[in-house]
Write a protein that holds these residues in place. Structure first.
Motif, mmCIF file in Angstrom:
data_model
loop_
_atom_site.group_PDB
_atom_site.id
_atom_site.type_symbol
_atom_site.label_atom_id
_atom_site.label_comp_id
_atom_site.label_asym_id
_atom_site.label_seq_id
_atom_site.Cartn_x
_atom_site.Cartn_y
_atom_site.Cartn_z
ATOM 1 N N VAL A 159 5.063 7.173 -3.933
ATOM 2 C CA VAL A 159 5.031 7.907 -2.668
ATOM 3 C C VAL A 159 5.781 7.115 -1.608
ATOM 4 O O VAL A 159 5.922 5.900 -1.699
ATOM 5 C CB VAL A 159 3.573 8.164 -2.224
ATOM 6 C CG1 VAL A 159 2.830 8.952 -3.299
ATOM 7 C CG2 VAL A 159 2.825 6.856 -1.933
ATOM 8 N N THR A 160 6.263 7.862 -0.591
ATOM 9 C CA THR A 160 6.983 7.206 0.508
ATOM 10 C C THR A 160 6.116 7.241 1.756
ATOM 11 O O THR A 160 5.710 8.309 2.212
ATOM 12 C CB THR A 160 8.322 7.918 0.774
ATOM 13 O OG1 THR A 160 9.070 7.913 -0.460
ATOM 14 C CG2 THR A 160 9.126 7.198 1.849
ATOM 15 N N SER A 161 5.832 6.067 2.288
ATOM 16 C CA SER A 161 4.975 5.962 3.476
ATOM 17 C C SER A 161 5.773 6.324 4.725
ATOM 18 O O SER A 161 7.002 6.393 4.689
ATOM 19 C CB SER A 161 4.438 4.540 3.592
ATOM 20 O OG SER A 161 5.522 3.656 3.823
ATOM 21 N N MET A 162 5.070 6.515 5.823
ATOM 22 C CA MET A 162 5.703 6.824 7.105
ATOM 23 C C MET A 162 6.703 5.745 7.508
ATOM 24 O O MET A 162 7.728 6.026 8.142
ATOM 25 C CB MET A 162 4.627 6.970 8.183
ATOM 26 C CG MET A 162 5.142 7.385 9.537
ATOM 27 S SD MET A 162 3.768 7.498 10.703
ATOM 28 C CE MET A 162 4.661 8.008 12.177
ATOM 29 N N SER A 163 6.459 4.515 7.106
ATOM 30 C CA SER A 163 7.345 3.395 7.453
ATOM 31 C C SER A 163 8.654 3.452 6.664
ATOM 32 O O SER A 163 9.595 2.735 6.972
ATOM 33 C CB SER A 163 6.644 2.072 7.141
ATOM 34 O OG SER A 163 6.562 1.894 5.735
ATOM 35 N N GLY A 164 8.697 4.293 5.625
ATOM 36 C CA GLY A 164 9.862 4.347 4.745
ATOM 37 C C GLY A 164 9.666 3.527 3.479
ATOM 38 O O GLY A 164 10.374 3.713 2.488
ATOM 39 N N LYS A 165 8.723 2.613 3.489
ATOM 40 C CA LYS A 165 8.467 1.802 2.302
ATOM 41 C C LYS A 165 7.843 2.677 1.214
ATOM 42 O O LYS A 165 7.022 3.551 1.498
ATOM 43 C CB LYS A 165 7.522 0.631 2.642
ATOM 44 C CG LYS A 165 8.131 -0.394 3.587
ATOM 45 C CD LYS A 165 7.201 -1.593 3.746
ATOM 46 C CE LYS A 165 7.871 -2.724 4.480
ATOM 47 N NZ LYS A 165 7.972 -2.495 5.936
ATOM 48 N N THR A 166 8.245 2.402 -0.028
ATOM 49 C CA THR A 166 7.720 3.184 -1.149
ATOM 50 C C THR A 166 6.600 2.425 -1.861
ATOM 51 O O THR A 166 6.588 1.198 -1.896
ATOM 52 C CB THR A 166 8.840 3.519 -2.158
ATOM 53 O OG1 THR A 166 9.403 2.276 -2.632
ATOM 54 C CG2 THR A 166 9.943 4.365 -1.518
ATOM 55 N N ILE A 167 5.675 3.200 -2.419
ATOM 56 C CA ILE A 167 4.471 2.613 -3.031
ATOM 57 C C ILE A 167 4.229 3.250 -4.394
ATOM 58 O O ILE A 167 4.212 4.489 -4.520
ATOM 59 C CB ILE A 167 3.220 2.868 -2.161
ATOM 60 C CG1 ILE A 167 3.430 2.325 -0.739
ATOM 61 C CG2 ILE A 167 1.968 2.251 -2.799
ATOM 62 C CD1 ILE A 167 2.516 2.955 0.299
ATOM 63 N N GLU A 168 4.078 2.412 -5.410
ATOM 64 C CA GLU A 168 3.680 2.907 -6.731
ATOM 65 C C GLU A 168 2.151 2.915 -6.791
ATOM 66 O O GLU A 168 1.519 1.858 -6.678
ATOM 67 C CB GLU A 168 4.254 1.998 -7.825
ATOM 68 C CG GLU A 168 3.987 2.539 -9.222
ATOM 69 C CD GLU A 168 4.472 1.610 -10.344
ATOM 70 O OE1 GLU A 168 4.548 2.068 -11.502
ATOM 71 O OE2 GLU A 168 4.771 0.425 -10.058
ATOM 72 N N VAL A 169 1.577 4.096 -6.939
ATOM 73 C CA VAL A 169 0.114 4.230 -6.943
ATOM 74 C C VAL A 169 -0.390 3.956 -8.362
ATOM 75 O O VAL A 169 -0.462 4.861 -9.191
ATOM 76 C CB VAL A 169 -0.322 5.641 -6.473
ATOM 77 C CG1 VAL A 169 -1.855 5.737 -6.451
ATOM 78 C CG2 VAL A 169 0.252 5.943 -5.101
ATOM 79 N N LEU A 170 -0.705 2.708 -8.644
ATOM 80 C CA LEU A 170 -1.146 2.363 -10.001
ATOM 81 C C LEU A 170 -2.611 2.716 -10.215
ATOM 82 O O LEU A 170 -3.036 2.915 -11.347
ATOM 83 C CB LEU A 170 -0.902 0.877 -10.276
ATOM 84 C CG LEU A 170 0.568 0.510 -10.447
ATOM 85 C CD1 LEU A 170 0.741 -0.998 -10.654
ATOM 86 C CD2 LEU A 170 1.197 1.266 -11.623
ATOM 87 N N ASN A 171 -3.371 2.754 -9.129
ATOM 88 C CA ASN A 171 -4.784 3.108 -9.228
ATOM 89 C C ASN A 171 -5.128 4.004 -8.041
ATOM 90 O O ASN A 171 -5.026 3.575 -6.885
ATOM 91 C CB ASN A 171 -5.631 1.832 -9.226
ATOM 92 C CG ASN A 171 -7.088 2.114 -9.564
ATOM 93 O OD1 ASN A 171 -7.656 3.100 -9.082
ATOM 94 N ND2 ASN A 171 -7.680 1.265 -10.378
ATOM 95 N N THR A 172 -5.527 5.234 -8.314
ATOM 96 C CA THR A 172 -5.787 6.166 -7.197
ATOM 97 C C THR A 172 -7.076 5.809 -6.468
ATOM 98 O O THR A 172 -7.363 6.370 -5.412
ATOM 99 C CB THR A 172 -5.860 7.628 -7.692
ATOM 100 O OG1 THR A 172 -6.998 7.765 -8.577
ATOM 101 C CG2 THR A 172 -4.587 8.042 -8.406
ATOM 102 N N ASP A 173 -7.863 4.870 -7.029
ATOM 103 C CA ASP A 173 -9.082 4.439 -6.335
ATOM 104 C C ASP A 173 -8.790 3.387 -5.266
ATOM 105 O O ASP A 173 -9.654 3.044 -4.474
ATOM 106 C CB ASP A 173 -10.090 3.899 -7.373
ATOM 107 C CG ASP A 173 -11.504 3.837 -6.827
ATOM 108 O OD1 ASP A 173 -11.738 4.391 -5.737
ATOM 109 O OD2 ASP A 173 -12.366 3.239 -7.506
ATOM 110 N N ALA A 174 -7.584 2.855 -5.245
ATOM 111 C CA ALA A 174 -7.198 1.950 -4.151
ATOM 112 C C ALA A 174 -6.541 2.814 -3.075
ATOM 113 O O ALA A 174 -5.356 2.669 -2.763
ATOM 114 C CB ALA A 174 -6.266 0.865 -4.670
ATOM 115 N N GLU A 175 -7.335 3.752 -2.529
ATOM 116 C CA GLU A 175 -6.806 4.775 -1.620
ATOM 117 C C GLU A 175 -6.883 4.369 -0.150
ATOM 118 O O GLU A 175 -6.129 4.881 0.677
ATOM 119 C CB GLU A 175 -7.545 6.096 -1.833
ATOM 120 C CG GLU A 175 -8.864 6.269 -1.065
ATOM 121 C CD GLU A 175 -9.942 5.269 -1.465
ATOM 122 O OE1 GLU A 175 -9.821 4.658 -2.533
ATOM 123 O OE2 GLU A 175 -10.897 5.086 -0.688
#
Ligand code: BES
Ligand code: MN
Ligand code: ZN
Length: 495
Positions: A336-352
């Motif tokens: 996913v792409t955050s508002m800051s523009g940095k991208t994040i790989e969501v390896l665990n959806t519980d770290a929400e």
């Protein structure tokens, strides 16, 4: 409940109950000495006979003592003088309040701080009295059918100070205490509600209600369309599996000068955390209704400041949503792409939590805040590290960390500093995106904090992990109202 301060003449005042402290070995404190003298040694005799040992929190009520204008005298054990301090003082106040609430007394005067309490001045003696008494009297807004228990008769509580020169200080403590208590009650009310009642829209309505109650507070809530426009891809990835619409709630408290930069409080508002596709184990999952405690503490802090009329500007930013599994939910490995523009790989959806907070922190930049403090029930690892007594304090700014630590001591709402450092941040490396949202088994509370840190370039930022302190578990399961006292103490000091 009404609170007031009385000077040296308090011992002659009429009251339904005079609350006096006694140390172990029968050492009478403050007004107890004078009351005992007038009653020809009645209290000393009770102690001598071994009927009152003055163990911390022990109480014994005496009625119609000769020569005493109070209808009742409540003896309260203060324990050993050697270990007496803020904790013992608060325990004594709680025990007295508990007794008073069950009694027929409509008012009382506490003489418990008339002799100096180690580590507690007149301001905090008064403030702790209000906070402790109010907390003791707090009742969970229960959804049980049937008859409600009668409300306590107790409507007025006074604090007697040793010297009339301390009256003004004590009155300030009472006033600030009333604000903190109101803020804690609001936090607890919101956090204790079940997740089917306390939804993101319910929180949005609560923000509007708070703004309706105080001219100094403004509130608005952005809906998902507006959140999408802001490009909060990280926040939206958490709400993707939920049928309950997300909200970005913004509250502004204006007590300072118009041009003064605000302090931004960013509160995790997950109204229920199932873990999403990385589904949690069923036992204890109900406690994930408390996963909006960070958000609730922001409500509490703003309620407190508005009640007190503190001269400071504060903006509260609350990303509120559920974390649910479904056919539309975010999957492990999604990027996913955050508002800051940095991208994040969501390896665990519980770290929400970190996924909603990073976008809220980025949003907070538009207020040009002089400091950003995020508050979150962020990690189970923090509960393992610190248990339920201290919350975790993380900051890349030593001065801010120090100020929060000192406030936590004064407020008796403790925080323990933990590291934020590049070595830990490296655990968040991803082969596919700028960061992964988890950093492995080691130092889970620290890597979570470091994830947020990566979104705070150029900000004075601190993070409070309140996973262990925001609520009690087991038979006394309920919100604690923490860290409202810490936040308010810090903010009053900034004002
Ligand atoms: N809300 C939880 C953290 C939590 C756990 C709060 C226990 C209170 C009590 C958070 O969203 C979470 O699930 N964190 C995970 C992170 C992990 C997947 C890296 C955790 O702590 O297990
Ligand atoms: Mn989670
Ligand atoms: Zn969570």
């Amino acid at each position: 409940m009404q609170f007031h301060a009385l000077g040296a003449s308090a011992v002659r005042a009429r009251t339904a109950c005079a609350v006096v402290g006694i140390h172990e070995q029968g050492e009478l404190t403050g007004a107890a000495v004078a009351i005992d003298e007038r009653a020809k040694g009645a209290i000393t005799r009770i102690v001598k006979r071994g009927d009152f040992r003055a163990k911390l929190g022990e109480v014994l009520a005496l009625h119609d003592l000769p020569g005493c204008p109070a209808e009742r005298v409540l003896l309260v054990g203060l324990g050993s003088r050697k270990t007496f301090g803020r904790k013992a003082y608060r325990k004594a106040v709680a025990a007295a309040t508990q007794w008073l609430a069950a009694s027929g007394a409509a008012d009382a005067v506490s003489f418990l701080a008339q002799d100096p309490v180690p580590e507690v001045d007149a301001y905090y003696a008064a403030r702790y009295l209000v906070e402790t008494a109010s907390s003791t009297l707090y009742r969970i807004p229960d959804l049980k059918s049937g008859k409600k228990p009668a409300a306590p008769k107790l409507g007025k509580l006074g604090i007697a100070v040793a010297d009339s020169a301390q009256l003004e200080t004590a009155r300030r403590g009472l006033g600030d205490g009333v604000g903190v208590a109101a803020g804690m009650a609001l936090m607890r009310d919101l956090a204790n509600l079940p997740a089917n009642v306390c939804t993101p829209s319910h929180l949005a309505a609560a923000a509007r209600k708070l703004a309706g109650e105080h001219k100094s507070v403004r509130a608005r809530a952005l809906d998902e369309r507006e959140i999408r426009k802001l490009k909060m891809g990280s926040f939206l990835s958490v709400t993707a599996g939920s049928d309950e619409p997300a909200r970005l709630i913004v509250m502004e408290y204006r007590g300072g000068k118009a041009g003064d930069a605000p302090v931004a409080l960013v509160g995790k508002g997950i109204t229920f955390d199932t873990g999403g596709i990385s589904l949690k184990d069923p036992p204890g999952m109900d406690e994930m209704k408390f996963d909006m405690s960070g958000a609730a503490s922001v409500f509490g802090a703003i309620k407190a400041l508005a009640t007190i009329g503190a001269r400071i500007n504060v903006v509260g930013v609350i990303p509120a949503c559920e974390n649910m599994p479904s056919g539309r939910a975010t999957k492990p490995g999604d990027i996913v792409t955050s508002m800051s523009g940095k991208t994040i790989e969501v390896l665990n959806t519980d770290a929400e939590g970190r996924l909603v907070l990073c976008d809220a922190i980025t949003y907070a930049r538009r207020f040009k805040p002089k400091a950003v403090i995020d508050i979150a029930t962020l990690t189970g690892a923090c509960v393992i590290a610190l248990g339920s007594h201290y919350c975790g304090l993380f900051s890349s700014d030593d001065a801010l960390a120090h100020a929060l630590e000192e406030a936590s001591k004064r407020a008796d709402d403790r925080a323990w500093r933990m590291p934020v450092a590049e070595e830990y941040a490296e655990q968040l490396k991803s082969n596919f995106a700028d960061f992964a949202n988890i950093g492995g088994r080691e130092a889970g509370a620290v890597t979570a904090a470091c994830f947020l840190w990566k979104f705070t370039d150029g900000l004075r930022w601190a993070h409070l992990d309140i996973a262990g302190t925001a609520n009690l578990t087991g038979p006394s399961k309920a919100s604690t109202g923490r860290p409202v006292p810490l936040l308010v103490d810090f903010l009053l000091n900034e004002a």
